[in-house]
Enzyme design. Structure first.
Site, mmCIF file in Angstrom:
data_model
loop_
_atom_site.group_PDB
_atom_site.id
_atom_site.type_symbol
_atom_site.label_atom_id
_atom_site.label_comp_id
_atom_site.label_asym_id
_atom_site.label_seq_id
_atom_site.Cartn_x
_atom_site.Cartn_y
_atom_site.Cartn_z
ATOM 1 N N ASP A 148 -4.651 -16.415 -54.059
ATOM 2 C CA ASP A 148 -3.350 -16.624 -53.430
ATOM 3 C C ASP A 148 -2.218 -16.586 -54.454
ATOM 4 O O ASP A 148 -1.134 -16.062 -54.173
ATOM 5 C CB ASP A 148 -3.335 -17.966 -52.691
ATOM 6 N N SER A 182 -9.740 -18.755 -55.950
ATOM 7 C CA SER A 182 -10.404 -20.051 -55.846
ATOM 8 C C SER A 182 -10.459 -20.556 -54.408
ATOM 9 O O SER A 182 -11.418 -21.229 -54.019
ATOM 10 C CB SER A 182 -9.680 -21.080 -56.728
#
Length: 609
Positions: free
Chosen positions: A234, A327
């Protein structure tokens, strides 16, 4: 493009190789041998392909045997062109018979050589509807021309799928997540090659590398691509998003804290912003983004793109894509429904499209005497202060731990249980007023453990009716508070907060299956403002536990304020001013944010479940 409605071969040694008796809507129909299935009739029509066995399986005993049930081939199948991504000729080679085949010329377990072609299709997983997998069907025929006609016809129809990308700019973050960025990209490269999608690949060498390249790329060069792909998490996508939007999205600022006046007209705005263009950018590493001034940007990019760039956002033609390698990969999960590189690659190849809201976040100068100018960031998923800012700050010390650093940092920050004094102002939404009151118990007092009762709301899914609604007041890509402040009512919340968060989307991830806000939508033009007031440690722990549960209710506590709003402002009364914007650090004591409905398009469909 004209469609060939009546295919024939002049010198075909097989009279029945090509025929049109599969129905009046069929364009091409041929008897072929399907690898591991047997002889089938393959039919092409304007919508797609279908095949059917010419003879049923005769061995009924084997067909219904529990031991051999899985060996029974399908008798027919149908695929829309929207699910077919490639067809290619694979020359002379083996075509295998079905284990139970009894077709003429084939015996059980045998194989024959003939000319072959492959059809590549996308299928949904039986166990997870949002998980897409590539499937291949190999067809064979003794006549080379028959195979060539089929490949050409299928590719002609695929070429008519105008939404599919032809050329993509790909950025690979080699250290994203567990450091598997390059390996993940190499795993999906064959899919792009099969679909004949050209890719220019850049492996980033440092933080900010992709952002710098995209801010400096000319609009002429950018138009050579149908989209830009981020192979990473992101935070890496946020870097790419800002690299493209900062110089190309033209919009006035949201209001500064304490300034809730109607929007300035475009002409006045332009004259005010022009006075600011002589200010040089800050040398602070955290402020290396170009400083934008609403309708016009400043700095080196102005000389490269010119005062009136040709490439603007929103853009219907240009799309963003993410192949997850981070992640958490919350944006991918919310836009495809699965954290799977192959699924994301297939969404891109098939040219799927979903609009997503983008939040514009502006940091304002701390004092009137300061020379700092407003600094702009764009966020696609989340912006958070307090607990969220502390976690991202603490995790930077432990990057060597990989994704586990967030668990360690989160635990450490939770145990500190710090609160921050701040003031938050937000625009009220009429539909939210009825549900904003705080309930009390039978004695009339508030209790921190009490759940609020809220009506059930619709979650965002593929073909979402809420996201697909467009009205005159909120047009796709143009809805923003700055466009019309007049008549809007502001509310204020002031006190000590454990965290202040603004979710653009639900932010679903593997640790929070429903996300921060389960009923947030991809493109409805609203932020979800979440204010966690200071509360006892056990209460906050119970709130965090609810986030980790499917069907949990993390927002239904009396110390939690949840407001659906198009814009808000924030002022910190302490020394701390660290925000987490899509996983990236952003220092701001005074901040304002507004959302633009469906500002950018992603290669995706929304989750199926």
């Amino acid at each position: 493009m004209e469609r060939n409605e009546n295919v024939s071969l002049d010198e075909n040694p097989h009279p029945n190789a090509l025929f049109n008796d599969a129905g009046k809507d069929s364009i091409l129909s041929t008897k072929l041998f399907l690898d591991y299935v047997g002889e089938v009739v393959l039919t092409l029509n304007s919508d797609g392909l279908s095949w059917k066995l010419t003879e049923p399986v005769h061995n009924e005993e084997d067909k219904f045997s529990c031991l051999r049930l899985k060996l029974v081939p399908k008798t027919e199948a149908e695929f829309k062109f929207s699910d077919v991504y490639a067809a290619n000729f694979i020359d002379w080679g083996l075509v295998h018979a079905s284990v139970l085949s009894s077709a003429k010329g084939f015996s059980s377990g045998h194989s024959f050589k003939m000319y072959r072609f492959m059809v590549h299709v996308v299928q949904k997983s039986n166990n997870h509807s949002s998980l897409w997998t590539p499937s291949r069907y190999s067809f064979g025929h003794e006549n080379l021309e028959v195979c060539e006609v089929w490949v050409n016809q299928i590719n002609c129809y695929l070429h008519m799928e105008r939404s599919r990308p032809k050329s993509l700019l790909v950025f690979v973050h080699p250290k994203s997540g567990k450091g598997n960025g390059c390996r993940i990209w190499e795993a999906v490269v064959p899919l792009f090659s099969q679909a004949k999608v050209k890719t220019k690949v850049i492996v980033t060498e440092r933080a900010g590398h992709a952002r710098d390249l995209l801010t400096s790329i000319s609009d002429v060069e950018l138009r050579l691509y149908d989209g830009v792909i981020a192979v990473g998490g992101d935070g890496f996508f946020n870097e790419i998003l800002n690299g493209l939007l900062l110089p190309r999205h033209k919009a006035p600022y949201p209001p500064a804290p304490g300034d809730f006046m109607p929007a300035i007209s475009s002409e006045s705005n332009l004259s005010i912003h022009r006075e600011r263009t002589n200010i040089e950018p800050s040398d602070d590493k955290e402020d290396q983004f170009p400083l934008l001034t609403g309708l016009e940007h400043k700095g080196p990019l102005s000389s490269q793109c010119g005062p009136d760039p040709e490439f603007y956002f929103p853009s219907e033609e240009f799309r963003f894509g993410i192949i997850p390698a981070g992640s958490t990969d919350a944006i991918v999960i919310c836009t495809t429904g699965a954290r799977d590189p192959v699924t994301s690659a297939l969404h891109i190849i098939l040219g799927k499209r979903v609009h997503i809201d983008i939040a514009q976040v502006v940091r304002w100068k701390m004092t009137n005497a300061s020379n700092d100018e407003p600094c702009v960031r764009y966020a696609a998923s989340f912006a958070g202060y307090g607990f969220y800012g502390d976690v991202i700050t603490e995790s930077e010390k432990y990057r060597w731990m990989g994704p586990k650093r967030y668990d360690y940092a989160g635990t450490k920050v939770f145990l500190q249980h710090r609160s921050y004094e701040a003031e938050v102002n937000y625009v009220e939404v009429e539909s939210e007023k009825s549900g904003s009151s705080v309930e009390t118990n039978a004695q009339g007092s508030r209790t921190l453990w009490q759940f609020r009762r809220k009506p059930e709301r619709m979650s965002c899914r593929a073909n979402c009716t809420v996201c697909n609604e467009t009205t005159n007041e909120s047009m796709i890509g143009h809805s923003s508070l700055a466009a019309n402040l007049e008549g809007l009512r502001w509310s204020k919340s002031k006190g000590h907060f454990l965290s202040v968060g603004a979710a653009v989307i639900s932010c679903r991830n593997e640790k929070a299956p429903d996300g921060l806000v389960a009923d947030a939508h991809l493109s409805d033009g609203f932020l979800h403002l979440i204010l966690i007031k200071d509360c006892p440690h056990p209460s906050y722990l119970w709130h965090l536990i609810q986030l980790t549960r499917k069907g949990g209710k993390p927002l239904d506590f009396n110390f939690v304020e949840h407001h659906k709003t198009p814009a808000f402002t924030f002022t910190s009364f302490g020394k701390e001013g660290v925000w987490n914007v899509d996983g990236e650090l952003f220092h701001a004591h005074k901040l304002s944010a507004q959302v633009f409905r469906g500002l950018v398009s992603l290669f995706g469909t929304g989750p199926d479940a």
